[in-house]
Design a protein around this motif. Sequence first.
Motif, short mmCIF file in Angstrom:
data_model
loop_
_atom_site.label_atom_id
_atom_site.label_comp_id
_atom_site.label_asym_id
_atom_site.label_seq_id
_atom_site.Cartn_x
_atom_site.Cartn_y
_atom_site.Cartn_z
N GLY A 257 0.82 -1.20 0.00
CA GLY A 257 0.00 0.00 0.00
C GLY A 257 0.86 1.25 0.00
O GLY A 257 1.88 1.33 -0.69
N GLY A 258 0.47 2.24 0.78
CA GLY A 258 1.23 3.49 0.83
C GLY A 258 2.67 3.27 1.27
O GLY A 258 3.58 3.97 0.82
N ALA A 259 2.89 2.29 2.14
CA ALA A 259 4.25 2.01 2.60
C ALA A 259 5.15 1.55 1.45
O ALA A 259 6.37 1.78 1.46
CB ALA A 259 4.22 0.94 3.70
N GLY A 260 4.55 0.92 0.45
CA GLY A 260 5.34 0.44 -0.68
C GLY A 260 5.81 1.54 -1.60
O GLY A 260 6.71 1.33 -2.42
N TYR A 261 5.21 2.72 -1.44
CA TYR A 261 5.51 3.84 -2.34
C TYR A 261 6.66 4.70 -1.84
O TYR A 261 7.11 5.60 -2.54
CB TYR A 261 4.24 4.69 -2.50
N VAL A 262 7.14 4.44 -0.64
CA VAL A 262 8.23 5.23 -0.07
C VAL A 262 9.48 4.37 0.05
O VAL A 262 9.39 3.13 0.13
CB VAL A 262 7.85 5.82 1.30
N ASN A 263 10.63 5.03 0.08
CA ASN A 263 11.86 4.25 0.01
C ASN A 263 12.30 3.67 1.34
O ASN A 263 13.39 3.09 1.45
CB ASN A 263 13.00 5.07 -0.61
N GLU A 264 11.47 3.78 2.34
CA GLU A 264 11.74 3.08 3.60
C GLU A 264 11.71 1.57 3.37
O GLU A 264 12.34 0.80 4.09
CB GLU A 264 10.72 3.49 4.65
N HIS A 265 10.97 1.16 2.37
CA HIS A 265 10.86 -0.25 1.99
C HIS A 265 11.46 -0.43 0.60
O HIS A 265 11.35 0.46 -0.26
CB HIS A 265 9.41 -0.70 2.01
N PRO A 266 12.08 -1.59 0.30
CA PRO A 266 12.82 -1.74 -0.95
C PRO A 266 11.99 -2.02 -2.19
O PRO A 266 12.53 -1.99 -3.30
CB PRO A 266 13.74 -2.94 -0.65
N VAL A 267 10.70 -2.28 -2.02
CA VAL A 267 9.94 -2.74 -3.19
C VAL A 267 9.77 -1.67 -4.25
O VAL A 267 9.70 -1.98 -5.45
CB VAL A 267 8.57 -3.32 -2.77
N GLU A 268 9.71 -0.38 -3.86
CA GLU A 268 9.60 0.66 -4.88
C GLU A 268 10.88 0.74 -5.71
O GLU A 268 10.84 0.96 -6.92
CB GLU A 268 9.25 2.02 -4.25
N ARG A 269 12.02 0.51 -5.07
CA ARG A 269 13.29 0.50 -5.81
C ARG A 269 13.34 -0.70 -6.75
O ARG A 269 13.78 -0.60 -7.90
CB ARG A 269 14.46 0.47 -4.83
N MET A 270 12.87 -1.85 -6.26
CA MET A 270 12.86 -3.05 -7.09
C MET A 270 11.96 -2.88 -8.30
O MET A 270 12.28 -3.34 -9.40
CB MET A 270 12.43 -4.25 -6.25
N MET A 271 10.81 -2.20 -8.12
CA MET A 271 9.92 -1.94 -9.25
C MET A 271 10.60 -1.04 -10.27
O MET A 271 10.53 -1.29 -11.49
CB MET A 271 8.62 -1.31 -8.77
N ARG A 272 11.27 0.02 -9.80
CA ARG A 272 11.97 0.91 -10.72
C ARG A 272 13.10 0.19 -11.44
O ARG A 272 13.34 0.39 -12.65
CB ARG A 272 12.54 2.12 -9.96
N ASP A 273 13.81 -0.67 -10.71
CA ASP A 273 14.91 -1.42 -11.32
C ASP A 273 14.41 -2.42 -12.35
O ASP A 273 15.06 -2.66 -13.38
CB ASP A 273 15.71 -2.16 -10.24
N ALA A 274 13.24 -3.01 -12.09
CA ALA A 274 12.73 -4.06 -12.97
C ALA A 274 12.37 -3.54 -14.36
O ALA A 274 12.49 -4.27 -15.35
CB ALA A 274 11.52 -4.73 -12.33
N LYS A 275 11.94 -2.30 -14.45
CA LYS A 275 11.41 -1.81 -15.73
C LYS A 275 12.40 -1.96 -16.87
O LYS A 275 12.05 -2.40 -17.98
CB LYS A 275 10.97 -0.34 -15.58
N VAL A 276 13.64 -1.61 -16.64
CA VAL A 276 14.60 -1.60 -17.74
C VAL A 276 14.97 -3.01 -18.20
O VAL A 276 15.46 -3.19 -19.32
CB VAL A 276 15.86 -0.79 -17.36
#
Length: 379
Positions: A339-358
């Motif tokens: 949820g909202g926690a996934g959208y902030v960089n306190e948790h790694p999943v938003e970084r993993m989503m950004r990394d996955a795109k390329v």
Amino acid sequence: MIQFTEEQLAVRTMVRDLARKAIAPRARAWDEHGQFPDELRRLLTAHDLFVMCLPEDVGGLGFDLTTQCLVLEEIAKADGAAAVTLQDQGTSSHFLLNACTPEQRRTLVPQIRARQLLVAFCLSEPGSGSDAGGLQTRAVREGDEYVLRGQKTWVTNGGPAEWYIVLALTDPDKRTRGGISAFLVDRDAPGVQLGPPMKKMGLRASATVDLFLEDVRVSAARRLGAEGQGFAYVMKTFEASRPQVATLGLGLAEGAYDYALGYAKERHAFGKPIAEFQAIQFMLADMATQIEAARLLVYQAAQMFDAGAPDLTYYASLAKLFATDAAMRVTTDAVQILGGAGYVNEHPVERMMRDAKVTQIFEGTNQIQRVIIARHILG
């Protein structure tokens, strides 16, 4: 069923421990800093992972492709940027092994280990990405030298790398049919200029730059392999590098899934863990299914490569297409579960989503993979 040897499993255990203890705790800071971290290079060099793709007779670890993918998978679970740094060194290593003459293999390749060199692979240009045959960089022979002029872009490891594998036209009329050659260019050669690090959506701790060549003179002895065969060497290299990129997708998906699963068990809403809600359970089930299917395709392609099987281009494309598309879906769902926690960089999943795109874009876009697959099945 995919099976691994005891040696392969021991390597995986070693790298998993390294990734968890030394890479994962630093990944957020590296991403925020947005530059290639020297400590990452020291870390991977200390474990000889930059030479894992090279045979033992030239100073490498002699890992087969299956073992290489196991290494990349574990590192990608922790940090996509660290994994792509290592993967691009692998692309360059495989290209050198495909292209180098016996003399070049004896004199050039061992220097990678001896001098702890990074080698960057330079194919894409501002006007030619998927259309590799549309490149404009020229190499004109003058006596015992070639003079290179042009621009390369999206150069991974550009800047830290000391050597650059540059694909250039030696016969513009032939292009992919015998007109593209490969050259090994030193970073400090006169006429070589590197652009500033690119500001990217993801993989921010991976160095990516433009490379400018202004009448750069390269000895004919550093033309890699035969003149005009550069494109053929690239296509051969993709048989190994596409399963490697597929492994990046697999690792990123696993890292995001593991984190989301743990979060779902701990996060409470409406008086119970959100993992007890069917909506979350179905998302986790889909994520697990995609990961396991991707794993089978990735290691099928890797083990076929190691066995010297036919139709490697087809199976490499299957793995690259499915695993990287799965990475984008799984990492996106991981953000949704948090949820909202996934959208902030306190948790790694938003970084993993950004990394996955390329991963859906480089080493041949997933649209190109579909073209390759369709051509194979339709004949």
